[in-house]
Every structure is written in C-alpha cells, then in structure tokens.
Design a protein around this motif. Structure first.
Motif, short mmCIF file in Angstrom:
data_model
loop_
_atom_site.label_atom_id
_atom_site.label_comp_id
_atom_site.label_asym_id
_atom_site.label_seq_id
_atom_site.Cartn_x
_atom_site.Cartn_y
_atom_site.Cartn_z
N PHE A 1 -0.02 -1.35 -3.72
CA PHE A 1 -1.07 -0.93 -2.81
C PHE A 1 -2.43 -0.80 -3.48
N ASP A 2 -2.53 -1.21 -4.71
CA ASP A 2 -3.84 -1.27 -5.36
C ASP A 2 -4.57 -2.57 -5.03
N ASP A 3 -3.85 -3.54 -4.47
CA ASP A 3 -4.42 -4.85 -4.17
C ASP A 3 -4.68 -4.96 -2.67
N PRO A 4 -5.94 -5.04 -2.22
CA PRO A 4 -6.24 -5.11 -0.78
C PRO A 4 -5.55 -6.28 -0.09
N GLU A 5 -5.42 -7.41 -0.79
CA GLU A 5 -4.77 -8.56 -0.17
C GLU A 5 -3.30 -8.26 0.13
N LEU A 6 -2.67 -7.49 -0.75
CA LEU A 6 -1.27 -7.17 -0.55
C LEU A 6 -1.10 -6.12 0.55
N ILE A 7 -2.09 -5.28 0.73
CA ILE A 7 -2.05 -4.35 1.87
C ILE A 7 -2.11 -5.13 3.17
N THR A 8 -2.95 -6.14 3.20
CA THR A 8 -3.02 -7.00 4.38
C THR A 8 -1.69 -7.71 4.60
N ARG A 9 -1.07 -8.18 3.52
CA ARG A 9 0.25 -8.81 3.64
C ARG A 9 1.25 -7.83 4.25
N TYR A 10 1.25 -6.59 3.77
CA TYR A 10 2.17 -5.58 4.28
C TYR A 10 1.93 -5.33 5.77
N SER B 1 6.14 -2.43 -12.73
CA SER B 1 5.39 -1.20 -12.95
C SER B 1 4.11 -1.22 -12.13
N GLY B 2 3.81 -0.08 -11.50
CA GLY B 2 2.61 0.01 -10.68
C GLY B 2 2.84 -0.27 -9.22
N THR B 3 4.04 -0.70 -8.85
CA THR B 3 4.33 -0.96 -7.44
C THR B 3 5.07 0.22 -6.83
N HIS C 1 -0.96 3.72 9.70
CA HIS C 1 0.15 3.44 8.78
C HIS C 1 -0.29 2.73 7.51
N ILE C 2 -1.54 2.25 7.46
CA ILE C 2 -2.03 1.68 6.20
C ILE C 2 -3.22 2.48 5.68
N SER C 3 -3.31 3.72 6.11
CA SER C 3 -4.33 4.63 5.59
C SER C 3 -3.67 5.61 4.63
N HIS C 4 -4.46 6.07 3.66
CA HIS C 4 -3.98 7.06 2.67
C HIS C 4 -2.74 6.55 1.93
N LEU C 5 -2.75 5.28 1.58
CA LEU C 5 -1.61 4.71 0.85
C LEU C 5 -1.62 5.19 -0.60
N LYS C 6 -0.44 5.37 -1.11
CA LYS C 6 -0.26 5.91 -2.46
C LYS C 6 -0.13 4.79 -3.47
N SER C 7 -1.00 4.79 -4.46
CA SER C 7 -0.83 3.86 -5.57
C SER C 7 0.04 4.53 -6.62
N THR C 8 0.69 3.74 -7.44
CA THR C 8 1.60 4.27 -8.46
C THR C 8 1.16 3.73 -9.81
N PRO C 9 0.28 4.43 -10.50
CA PRO C 9 -0.23 3.90 -11.77
C PRO C 9 0.84 3.85 -12.85
N THR C 10 0.70 2.90 -13.73
CA THR C 10 1.56 2.86 -14.92
C THR C 10 1.09 3.94 -15.88
N VAL C 11 1.98 4.83 -16.25
CA VAL C 11 1.60 5.97 -17.08
C VAL C 11 2.41 6.03 -18.36
N GLU C 12 3.74 6.22 -18.20
CA GLU C 12 4.59 6.40 -19.38
C GLU C 12 5.94 5.75 -19.15
N GLU C 13 6.47 5.20 -20.21
CA GLU C 13 7.72 4.45 -20.11
C GLU C 13 8.85 5.32 -19.58
N GLU C 14 8.87 6.60 -19.99
CA GLU C 14 9.99 7.47 -19.62
C GLU C 14 10.10 7.66 -18.11
N VAL C 15 8.96 7.60 -17.41
CA VAL C 15 8.97 8.03 -16.01
C VAL C 15 8.39 7.02 -15.03
#
Length: 946
Positions: free
Chosen positions: A453-462, A399-401, A532-546
């Motif tokens: 993409f909420d983690d700067p270190e992981l953006i660097t990894r990508y 969740s969140g990725t 290609h690493i600008s304006h990256l979309k994060s995916t917050p954990t919101v609700e189990e259904e979706v």
C-alpha cells in the motif's frame, strides 16, 4: 476514484477531550504516544490513530463514557481482542479497551448456558465449559485470541458451526449499554417493558421497522436468500423477521453490528455438546470440479467439517514439514483437496460414522486412496496443514507488504464457478500467489492477497480487483462478507448487496439507536464510496526478527505483560512507528516513543517465548528484546558478565550466601537495603528482596558411577535458591538423585558442574560475550561427560532444559537434552513404589514445559502422587523469568493475578511446578509454598515405616 488519506497523522491529544474523558471514567484514560499508536493497529489493513485510549472498569463507566460522547460529540470505538480483519477495531476518535476488565465467565445450568463478558477469549470460555462436555457454538479459527466482544460484534461462526450454531442462533440474551447511557439486561423477564419505559422512542421505532420489513415481500425474500448462507454484511435485518418483541429484535440487531449500535457488557449463550472423538482425512481430487462435485455426498455422510484447499494451497501445504506422504509426492496441477472430519460424543458413534463413510469415500474420484484417522498425531498434522496456510503465505510475503485475508460465501451449488471466477481475477490483476481455502460445506471460502500500500498504482490495482470481486460474488447470489464482518473494507458495498430499501432500513436502525452517530463512525455503513481505500496501513521493513508480523494479535492473550505494559504485537508495531517517526524526522515523537519503549517493551518483557506458541507466523518477540538488550550493554558490562561466566561457581555460591544472610537478618533491613539500592542504581540493576524468598542452596558437586544411564545436569538455581520446604525435602537435586537410586537408575554428574550453566542468564539479558564463554565451557564439559553424545543429558529445571537445548542447537554436537520430568516419567517411575498419595495437588505448568511438550508427562507424574490434580484454568507464564521477577516484581504480580485468585479459592494439599524460579513466583503470588514436582514424588515414594 482515487485513494484518499493514507493514515491519520499523529497529533498531541486535546487537553479538553482528555479532561472530559477523565471526568467520565476517572483513572482509566491515557494519551501517551505509545498507547495511542500501539492501539491504532489491529489485524486489518487500516491505520487510524485514536486521540485517547480509555480502559473502563465496568459497565457503569462505559455508560458514563457514552453519555460524555453524546454530550460533547466524542466518537467512541470499542475494542477487545483486536483480531478484526475488516477494520472494525480502529478509529481516530476515542478507543475504548474492553479486554482488560471484562473477562468474567460464569457457567450456568451445568454448562447448558454460559454468561460471559466481552474481554474473555473463546478459548477461555471453552476451557471452562470442557468439564461439562460443552462448548460455544461459534468456533472461529482465532479462538485463542478473539474475544466474546468480537464474537458478538461480528456474528462469528467458524469451521463446523455453519449458520445453525453461529452467534446469532446461540446468543440468548445480553446486557447492553445504549448510546444514551441506558443499561438493559435483555434476558430479564420484564426486559421488553423496561425498554418501553426507559427508551420509548427506541421501542416504538423498532416495532415500526419490524412492520416495515415484514410488510415488504421483496425485503423478506432478500433476507431469506442472503441469510440462508453465511452473511455478516450490514446489520442483521433478519432480526425483524425472526423476532417480534422489540427487546428481542434489539438483542439480535446488536449481534453483528460491530460496535455501532451499543456496547455489550455481558452475553449469555446457549452452549452445544463438545464431541471429544474425531476422525479426519485429506481427500485429494484431480481438480476443483471433482472436489465440489463430491460435496453433496460428503454432506449427506454427516461430516462435521469439509475444508477446501485449492491447487495453490496444496503447493504451499507441500512445504509444511507435517505434510502427508501422498501430498508431498503429488505433482500438483489442477488438484484440489477436501479436509473432512467426523466429530462424535462416543467412540461407538464415531466408529459407526467411519464405517458408513467408507462406502462414500470408495465412490469418489480421488487421485489417491483415502481413509479417516483417529490418531491424534495424524489428525493434528492434517489440521496443521490447513491452519498453516495463512502462516506460510503471510509469513513468506515480501517485506513491506500487507497480508489481506478475505472471505465470501455463495450457495454451495455456485462454489465451483465462484472459485473459477476468483482464480481468473487473481491472474488478471496480478495476484498470482493467492490461495483459496475455506469451509466448503457452507460455501464459505477465504482468499489471501499480499499488497504493497505504499505504491499508489498498487492501491488502484486493489480497488479494481475489489470492484470485480464484488461483481463476481453478487453475480453468484453470494454475500461479500461471510464471517469477518463488514468493517470499513466492505461498508461502501452494503447497499449494492441489499438494495435501496433494506439499506434504508439499516440507515434508520443506526439513526434510531445512535442518533448522534458517536459509535464507531465509518464502520459498516458509509456514504464514502472509497472509504475502503482510505487510511490504508503501510508495513515498513524494520527488523528481521519481526518483519513477518501480520499484526493479528494472536500473541496477546499468552503474554505475561499484557495487563501491565504492552504485548508482543504492540512491541512490534511500536518498532514500526519508531521507524516511521525517524524516517519522517519527527524528533519529538521519536524521543517519546523510544523513552516509553524501554520500560514498556524491553524491561518488562519476560522473553518466555510463549508468543511464538500462539503466533501464526512463528515470531518469538523475545528475539527482538534480547537483541535490544544486547545493544544497550556497554563493553564494561559485557566484560563483567563474561568474567562471571568464567567464575560461575563462586558467583552462585555468593548469591546463595547473600540469601542466607538476608533470611537470618531480623526485621525489614534486607527489604530496605535492596529498596535503597534500587533507588540509587535503578530497578533494572538491583533485585528486590522479599521475605518469602528462601535461604541459599548448596553447591553442586560431581558424581561418578559405574554404568550411567544418563548425565544429570542439576541447574545452578538450586545453588542460588534453597528448597521450598526444607522440613520435608532438600530440593529437586537431592529428590532426583534419590528417585533414581530407588528405581535402580544410575546417573553421572559432570565433575565441573559447579561452574556450568545453561546460559539463559546471559542470553535473556543480551550479554553475548558471557554467553559465548559459558557456551564453550558447557559444550566441552558435556561432550566429555556424555562420552561424545552416547548419553542423554537430564536437566532438572524446565527453563534450563530449554536453555541447554538451544545452546546445543547452536553447536555441531549431536547431544540429546531431556527434562527430568520426561526422564522420570519414562525411565524412573516404572521402578518406583508410590507409598502414599496426596488428596489434592495444584500444578503450575511453565512456559518452558509448554514449549518443550513436557506437560503430558508432568500430569502423569502428578496423577501418580495425588488423587485430584488441578491445573488452574487461568494458568499462564508467571513472568518470574530468571531474575525478572526480582527486578520487576510488578510483572509477576500482574501475570499471576488470575491464576493466583483461582489457586487461593481452591484449597489443596500441596502445590508444585517444574522450575525453581517459577515456584518462587507462584509462592509469592499465592502465599502457598510451591516445590518441584519431583520433590513431591520423592516424598510420596518414601518407604513406609515398618
């Protein structure tokens, strides 16, 4: 290098910009927070919020918008299906929605050609072509949702078409709107002369670029090498080599240009034969080397598709319930599979292919014996394994990725080392769960990564992974984008793939067609090395259904509210935006989003479950809607509806009486009375009465019999709503019982039936207390009526069949529920004599009949009673949804618009469906009385007068 801005922040729209847009395309502009934020999301991992969303009605309005864009420096991005994976369909300028009003399809030359507008889906076009035995050449896996606009913009191909039948090779001509506002039909006999007259600089410039490319042997060699495999990187500079007239070069440059050169208002394709007969097999090899080594023999054997699944893919596929016995039993180490399929026009040709392939398969180094199956169930299971990879991996991501699906192509003889190198990169950069799969026949493979993409270190990894991946692919002579388009994700690498000279040709092409740079800036070409690493979309954990949602948009074409308010994808992304606004403390934006969400996303959701049928990760957005509705229900309302559940016989009888009285009252008094009530109490509370509604029905009564074959559960809507045609029949309840009597089939009706319901009225509204009351009553009554589950329950309304099925799924009772259509098809019809047949019958399948798999039985019954059975090609859920069509008639009107137009243009002897409220909705929409198919069957099986 370091990552730049995470995403475009939401700001209120500029009033001057809105005024200019409104002047160019009156009545098509919106700047509501919900619309702007919902359209900011596509299937890619980028997020930019548009300043406004415009929904033009025709090419003339697009022309006006482009002129306004040039005059005022307004960047425009065209978007249709929004299934784009590379960031082509989102921008922070003006987003132009070309899906809603551009869905025209015109079949030409008995299917040899087809003229299509950009908002039509590939599936819709192929449905039109099916009767002619033809289809489009491009066959993308996203055909149910991707549109012709995207197919042209990305030069789509697919699993079987290769480079020979892709968009570039099969598009004949197009109606293009240039940034200057010029509209040109490139298929007109004088198209080149018109281009020279209307756009002399453009005409001359294309000729100069053509000669520049052709006169450079290195450029020609690079083009021939890169376009010998699948390649959607950069502009289609092969157009300068393949075509001579500037208008033909223009037509083919627009293909794959991702909306950066012109708008394609219409495209004419040459179609290809649709082969209805196929044989499929899953070949299991000990390792990747053995699988890729077998490719030359399999290609020579004429297989239409050869799909690769690596070892990680196979481990994922083993979790699929439809996995083959051999696959489930396999102890996967380095194993690799190839999914192969022959496709032919006739059974004889297919049998010949299978026989020839047998010798090839025997000679392969397989770990298990392999064969080819023509059985639909087996073939469907094998393709489910392949197509289910994305769903399984993306749906199971943390969740969140964000799920990233990438694609590359290499020469087929470099497939093994390329896959080996990619696997090593996954391990080196920590993407240990990544899978490799794809179109091995064409050296085109996909790989799936999950990233946070909420983690700067992981953006660097990508970023580091991407740089390494580019080196690997180009080192093997490959292309960095095979099918999905350059977009933002690969724009910084176009120069590296093509070299300075061809890159400069591409730059010159962009300046020539779009000198003001207003079309989709930042897409396909860029000077920003880290775009290609600008304006990256994060995916917050919101609700189990979706939370599993990957924002792909597959759900949108089947959603009844898509043209009225919003769609399942937009419902989900708005929940994410609401969560972001709440977390960021933006109370003003939060209030606006929550206020707009209520009508758009909750009140006008049909909760029909059709979104789940199209969703790759199996999300039913109705689950979210039902919960949100439940949260709004106060204790008083819950108690009222729980009381209604305890006195349901009286409630349904009262509703029937009200309808009967309304029909008897002359004039417009009932309409006016309900309108006043809706004005005072709200549209979500008081149903709207309209003259086409029937009288009330009759009370349901129990029925005992000596040797019942089943327990009949007549739906309560047959009490509330009387029959569609009382002069010819008395409703589905009486029709079903009469059919059973004629066939000698005995059924029992529970004594307490008048008080029972499938629970859908409570469940769909989030009335949990009342649902619990009804569920307990129904389970107890039917346990007794079925003799503890010994008898099957037969329900005469598809949505109620679905509701009762879900109800028993929540209990420990082992009781089978089937729809009356299935029961009559298998048990009753063989004992009937059809005494007459209708010349023609229009059938409306329903969302429930589709999800329950009833449609094959439905069509068999329809064929039994009519010479010609018509299922409108544009049929979809009618969105009547119990009482939703009474509370929000605008929803049904919007959902049925295309289907009703088709029905009214095709006269028929009768019209039928398999759900009473759907029949009411279609009657209202078309003006033709719809009745249950079993009523029609009863009429057509009446004994002839002696």
């Amino acid at each position: 290098m370091s990552p730049t801005d995470r995403r475009t922040a939401y700001q209120d729209a500029d009033p001057l910009l809105l005024a200019r847009l409104e002047e160019a395309a009156p009545g098509t502009v919106t700047a509501r927070a919900s619309d702007r934020l919902a359209f900011a999301h596509d299937a890619s991992h980028y997020l930019l919020v548009p300043q406004a969303v415009v929904t033009p009605r025709d090419a003339a309005q697009v022309s006006s918008l482009l002129k306004a864009g040039v005059a005022h420096g307004l960047p425009l991005t065209f978007r249709s299906g929004g299934t784009s994976l590379s960031g082509q369909a989102t921008n922070d300028g003006v987003l132009v929605d070309t899906r809603r009003h551009f869905r025209g399809i015109e079949v030409l030359d008995d299917g040899a050609r087809v003229r299509v507008q950009p908002g039509a889906t590939v599936r819709a076009v192929n449905t039109r072509l099916a009767r002619y035995g033809r289809r489009l050449g491009p066959d993308p896996a996203s055909e149910t949702a991707c549109t012709i606009g995207g197919v042209v913009a990305n030069n789509s191909s697919g699993m079987a078409c290769g480079t020979e039948l892709n968009t570039y090779r099969t598009l004949e001509s197009a109606v293009v709107v240039l940034p200057s506002g010029t509209v040109l039909d490139t298929g007109a006999p004088d198209a080149d002369d018109r281009l020279r007259a209307l756009e002399p600089d453009l005409h001359a410039g294309l000729a100069r670029l053509r000669d520049r490319v052709r006169d450079n042997p290195a450029s020609v060699d690079t083009i021939r090498r890169l376009y010998s495999i699948k390649n959607t990187m950069g502009y289609g500079v092969n157009s300068f080599v393949d075509h001579t007239r500037p208008v033909d070069i223009l037509t083919h440059l627009v293909i794959g240009s991702e909306g950066t050169l012109a708008f394609v208002a219409e495209a004419t394709f040459r179609t290809v034969p649709a082969h209805p007969h196929a044989a499929t097999g899953l070949l299991l090899f000990p390792d990747l080397a053995a699988a890729t080594g077998a490719l030359p023999d399999l290609v020579a054997a004429g297989f239409a598709t050869i799909e690769l699944l690596d070892a990680t893919s196979l481990r994922v596929a083993q979790q699929d319930p439809q996995a083959t016995t051999d696959l489930r039993a396999l102890d996967v180490h380095d194993h690799t599979a190839l999914l192969v399929e022959h496709q032919e026009a006739t059974l004889e040709a297919l049998e010949e292919r299978i026989n020839r392939a047998a010798d090839v398969l025997v000679g392969l180094p397989l770990t298990t014996t392999a064969g080819l199956s023509t059985q639909p169930d087996t073939r469907a299971a094998l393709w489910h394994i392949r197509k289910g990879l994305y769903a399984t991996v993306a749906g199971a991501r943390p969740s969140g990725t964000t799920a990233l699906l990438e694609d590359i192509a290499v020469p087929v003889d470099r497939l093994l080392p390329a896959c080996t190198d990619l696997t090593e990169l996954f391990q080196r950069h920590g993407y240990t769960d990544s899978v490799i799969f794809g179109h091995a026949k064409h050296g085109n493979i996909h790989f799936l990564l999950n990233e946070n993409f909420d983690d700067p270190e992981l953006i660097t990894r990508y970023l580091e992974f991407t740089e390494s991946m580019v080196d690997v692919v180009l080192g093997h002579g490959g292309t960095l984008k095979a099918e999905h388009g350059t977009g933002r994700i690969m724009a910084p690498y176009v120069r590296r793939q093509y070299g300075d000279e061809l890159y400069d040709v591409m730059r010159a092409t962009k300046r020539l067609l779009d000198p003001h740079g207003i079309l989709n800036p930042g897409v396909l070409l860029t000077d920003d090395p880290i775009l290609h690493i600008s304006h990256l979309k994060s995916t917050p954990t919101v609700e189990e259904e979706v939370d599993r949602c990957v924002e792909c948009g597959y759900c949108e074409p089947v959603c009844p509210s898509k043209d009225l308010t919003t769609t399942p994808r937009r419902r989900i992304v708005l929940r994410r935006e609401i969560a972001r606004a709440r977390a960021g403390g933006d109370t003003g934006l939060l209030a606006r989003l929550e206020d707009e969400y209520q009508y758009d996303a909750v009140d006008t959701c049909a909760v029909d479950g059709m979104c789940k049928t199209a969703c790759p990760v199996l999300i039913d957005t109705g689950d979210l809607t039902r919960r949100l509705r439940a949260e709004r229900r106060g204790r008083a309302e819950q108690k009222v509806w729980a009381s209604a559940a305890r006195h349901w016989a009286g409630v349904t009888t009262a509703a029937a009486g009200a309808l009967t009285v309304a029909q008897a009252v002359p004039g417009t008094l009932p309409t006016g009375a309900t309108a006043l009530g809706r004005a005072l109490l709200g549209t979500g509370t008081v149903p709207a009465w309209s003259p086409e509604l029937p009288r009330g029905g009759t009370k349901r009564r129990g029925r005992e019999t000596g040797s019942p074959s089943a327990v009949y559960f007549p739906a309560c809507i047959s009490t509330m709503f009387g029959p569609a045609a009382p002069e010819t029949g008395s409703g589905v309840r009486e029709a079903f019982l009469t059919l059973c009597e004629r066939a000698g089939v005995e059924v029992r009706v529970p004594e307490e039936i008048a008080s029972l319901c499938c629970g859908t009225p409570w469940k769909s509204k989030g009335l949990t207390d009342g649902y619990a009351v009804m569920r307990e009553r129904v389970v107890d009554a039917l346990r007794e009526a079925t003799d503890g589950g010994a008898l099957t329950i037969v329900v005469d309304s598809a949505s109620c069949t679905e509701g009762l099925t879900h109800m028993f799924a929540l209990s420990d009772e082992n009781i089978e529920v089937v729809d009356a259509v299935t029961f009559v098809d298998s048990t009753v019809l063989p004992g009937l004599s059809i005494t007459r047949r209708l010349p023609s019958l229009v059938v409306h399948p329903t969302c429930s009949s589709t999800q329950l798999g009833l449609n094959p039985a439905l069509l068999r019954l329809a064929d039994a009673v009519a010479e010609d059975v018509v299922v409108p090609e544009d049929w979809s859920c009618c969105a009547f949804a119990g009482d939703r069509g009474l509370l929000h008639p605008e929803l049904t009107a919007s959902a049925t618009q295309a289907e009703s137009a088709a029905v009214m243009n095709s006269p028929a002897s009768a019209h039928a469906s398999v759900n009473r409220t759907c029949e009411l909705g279609m009657t209202r929409a078309t003006g033709h009385p719809y009745q249950h198919l079993l009523e029609v069957l009863e009429q057509m099986s009446r004994p002839l007068p002696s």
